[in-house]
Design an enzyme around this catalytic site. Structure first.
Site, PDB file in Angstrom:
ATOM      1  N   GLY A  49       0.843  -1.204   0.000  1.00 54.07           N
ATOM      2  CA  GLY A  49       0.000   0.000   0.000  1.00 54.07           C
ATOM      3  C   GLY A  49       0.872   1.246   0.000  1.00 54.07           C
ATOM      4  N   ASP A  54       4.942  -9.640   7.196  1.00 55.23           N
ATOM      5  CA  ASP A  54       4.231 -10.775   6.569  1.00 55.23           C
ATOM      6  C   ASP A  54       4.975 -11.335   5.358  1.00 55.23           C
ATOM      7  OD1 ASP A  54       2.311 -10.199   8.393  1.00 55.23           O
ATOM      8  OD2 ASP A  54       0.744  -9.648   6.977  1.00 55.23           O
TER       9      ASP A  54
HETATM   10  O1  F6P Z   1       2.192  -5.264   8.650  1.00 58.00           O
HETATM   11  C1  F6P Z   1       1.429  -6.386   8.496  1.00 58.00           C
HETATM   12  C2  F6P Z   1       0.747  -6.727   9.777  1.00 58.00           C
HETATM   13  O2  F6P Z   1       1.702  -7.042  10.740  1.00 58.00           O
HETATM   14  C3  F6P Z   1      -0.260  -7.850   9.606  1.00 58.00           C
HETATM   15  O3  F6P Z   1       0.249  -9.114   9.784  1.00 58.00           O
HETATM   16  C4  F6P Z   1      -1.274  -7.513  10.653  1.00 58.00           C
HETATM   17  O4  F6P Z   1      -2.551  -7.976  10.270  1.00 58.00           O
HETATM   18  C5  F6P Z   1      -1.275  -6.042  10.679  1.00 58.00           C
HETATM   19  O5  F6P Z   1      -0.001  -5.639  10.252  1.00 58.00           O
HETATM   20  C6  F6P Z   1      -1.652  -5.480  12.030  1.00 58.00           C
HETATM   21  O6  F6P Z   1      -1.190  -4.175  12.142  1.00 58.00           O
HETATM   22  P1  F6P Z   1      -1.845  -3.018  12.997  1.00 58.00           P
HETATM   23  O7  F6P Z   1      -2.426  -3.626  14.226  1.00 58.00           O
HETATM   24  O8  F6P Z   1      -0.723  -2.113  13.262  1.00 58.00           O
HETATM   25  O9  F6P Z   1      -2.849  -2.374  12.126  1.00 58.00           O
END
Ligand code: F6P
Length: 437
Positions: free
Chosen positions: A173, A198
């Protein structure tokens, strides 16, 4: 398959690089890269060799750069969620800009793209002195945030600061935002660096921070194994991050070698029936008296029905809690059949993301950072630095932003997971001869 690997150029490189490899043994082969240095996109996958000439530009220092470094203003922004190694990348960028090229105005943009809007916090200047020790800490000294910002507003803000090179550290993104920014900024290099814990970015062997994440998650799986094995009918469940890609779950399971079942978003599974998860657990507990399940947060979403879709600030679908669901279903199933289990649920999610980078990630972060600086100095734009088949290359953001990388359920990683865990195909209909691989 033919793809366009041409990297756009923001500004012509007419200024001699100050990088002279000073102090190097003159007999070493260190030299500037030229546009003839290339890496095959499909080095060994025979099926793809119908276009063996498709190549990525090789990363590294060029003989000519865009401008006098003494007059440059450069900026760094970290976006999205945290990831081990963010500070190492920031440090690597600052050190290379200052020491290799002599750029002394490096702005740290605060809290992601929000810091490139007038409503954001003012940037602060990054120097070798204030980044010297940041690699010891997890997180990002700049802060992060999710969510897109108006590209025209960010571009205007960059013009106000006089920024001619922007390093964007983030996931798909974020790289989409970087591509849009590069499209509206004249003469500015926008260079992406692939970050997501990820490991779901296209056209990169692996994102930085992933090794660290796997190491930490593997240790938690081992903890769950100790817990499960130490009680009668013990079941350990470890939920790890992995919104749409199950790489952490798969690789941490392989790194620990203690998991009996791995559940990932890419491979749906049946809960009930002899071929389902509960049936397999019954057999496993009869045989071994304990079991360990590793589940990626985005797995098993097919078991939630009729719930409203929620999204985070980046527009990503927020998944239902598969960890909680597994706990409920496993406990109630074994209570119903009169063979209760002792369940231990571990969720190391944010601890994995906020940790400092391990050794291999540190090396990787520094190498990506230096490659990014060389690319920006040479005037490249709308590209991401990447390690591809072990080589450092430039990948156009147009390619990077075409999707997300996922585990191939028919590929060798998933096959190795099945082989190493011994888990059967848990998909609905497996008994009717359908294959999981
Ligand atoms: O950056 C990816 C990630 O770690 C995903 O695995 C997870 O779903 C998400 O970010 C959660 O991020 P946040 O709680 O900061 O929105």
């Amino acid at each position: 398959m033919t793809i366009n690997t041409k990297v756009p150029v923001a500004a012509e490189a007419r200024f001699p690089s100050p990088l002279r490899f000073a102090g190097c043994d003159p007999t070493t082969a260190i030299r500037y890269r030229t546009e003839h240095d290339r890496v095959r996109v499909y080095p060994c996958i025979t099926q793809e060799l119908d276009d063996p000439e498709t190549v990525f530009e090789r990363a590294g220092p060029r003989e000519w750069i865009t401008d006098d470094p003494a007059n440059m203003t450069v900026a760094i922004v970290t976006c999205g969620g945290l990831c081990p190694g963010l500070n190492d990348v920031i440090r690597g960028l600052v050190m290379s800009l200052w020491h290799h090229y002599g750029v002394s105005r490096v702005l740290g943009i605060r809290y992601g793209y929000a810091g490139l809007t007038p409503a954001g916090l003012e940037p602060f200047e990054l120097t070798p002195d204030n980044v010297d020790e940041i690699h010891r800490d997890g997180g990002s000294v700049l802060g992060v945030s999710r969510g897109a910002q108006d590209v025209a507003v960010m571009a205007e803000r960059m013009r106000e600061f006089g920024i001619s090179k922007l390093f964007v550290i983030g996931g798909d993104g974020t790289q989409r935002g970087a591509l849009e920014l590069a499209g509206v900024l004249d003469g500015v290099s926008v260079i992406g660096i692939p970050k997501t814990v990820d490991n779901d970015i296209l056209w990169v062997d692996q994102t930085f921070g992933f090794d660290t994440a796997v190491d930490i998650a593997a240790r938690v799986i081992s903890d769950a194994h100790v817990e499960a094995r130490s009680t009668e009918r013990g079941v350990g469940i470890v939920k790890v991050m992995g919104r749409d890609s199950g790489f952490i779950a798969a690789c941490a399971a392989l790194a620990s070698l203690e998991a009996n079942v791995v559940l990932v978003p890419e491979v749906p599974f049946a809960m009930e029936g002899a071929d389902g998860l509960l049936g397999f657990l019954e057999q496993r507990l009869e045989r071994k008296d304990h079991a360990v399940i590793v589940v990626a947060e985005g797995a098993g979403q097919e078991h939630f029905h009729g719930l409203k879709v929620r999204r985070d600030a980046s527009g990503n679908k927020l998944h239902q809690d598969i960890g909680e669901l597994l706990c409920e279903r496993i406990e109630s199933h074994f209570n119903e059949i009169g063979k209760p289990v002792k369940l231990k649920y571990l969720d190391p999610g944010y601890s994995v993301r906020s940790a400092p980078a391990c050794g291999t990630d540190r090396i990787y972060c520094t190498r990506l950072a230096h490659a990014a600086v060389h690319a920006a100095m040479a005037g490249k734009t709308a590209m991401m630095v990447s390690r591809w088949s072990g080589h450092y290359v430039h990948v156009p953001l147009e390619l990077v932003t075409q999707g997300r990388r996922k585990i191939n359920p028919g590929g060798s990683l998933w096959r190795t997971v099945l082989e190493a865990t011994g888990q059967p195909c848990l998909a609905e209909g497996a008994r009717n001869g359908e294959s999981c691989r």
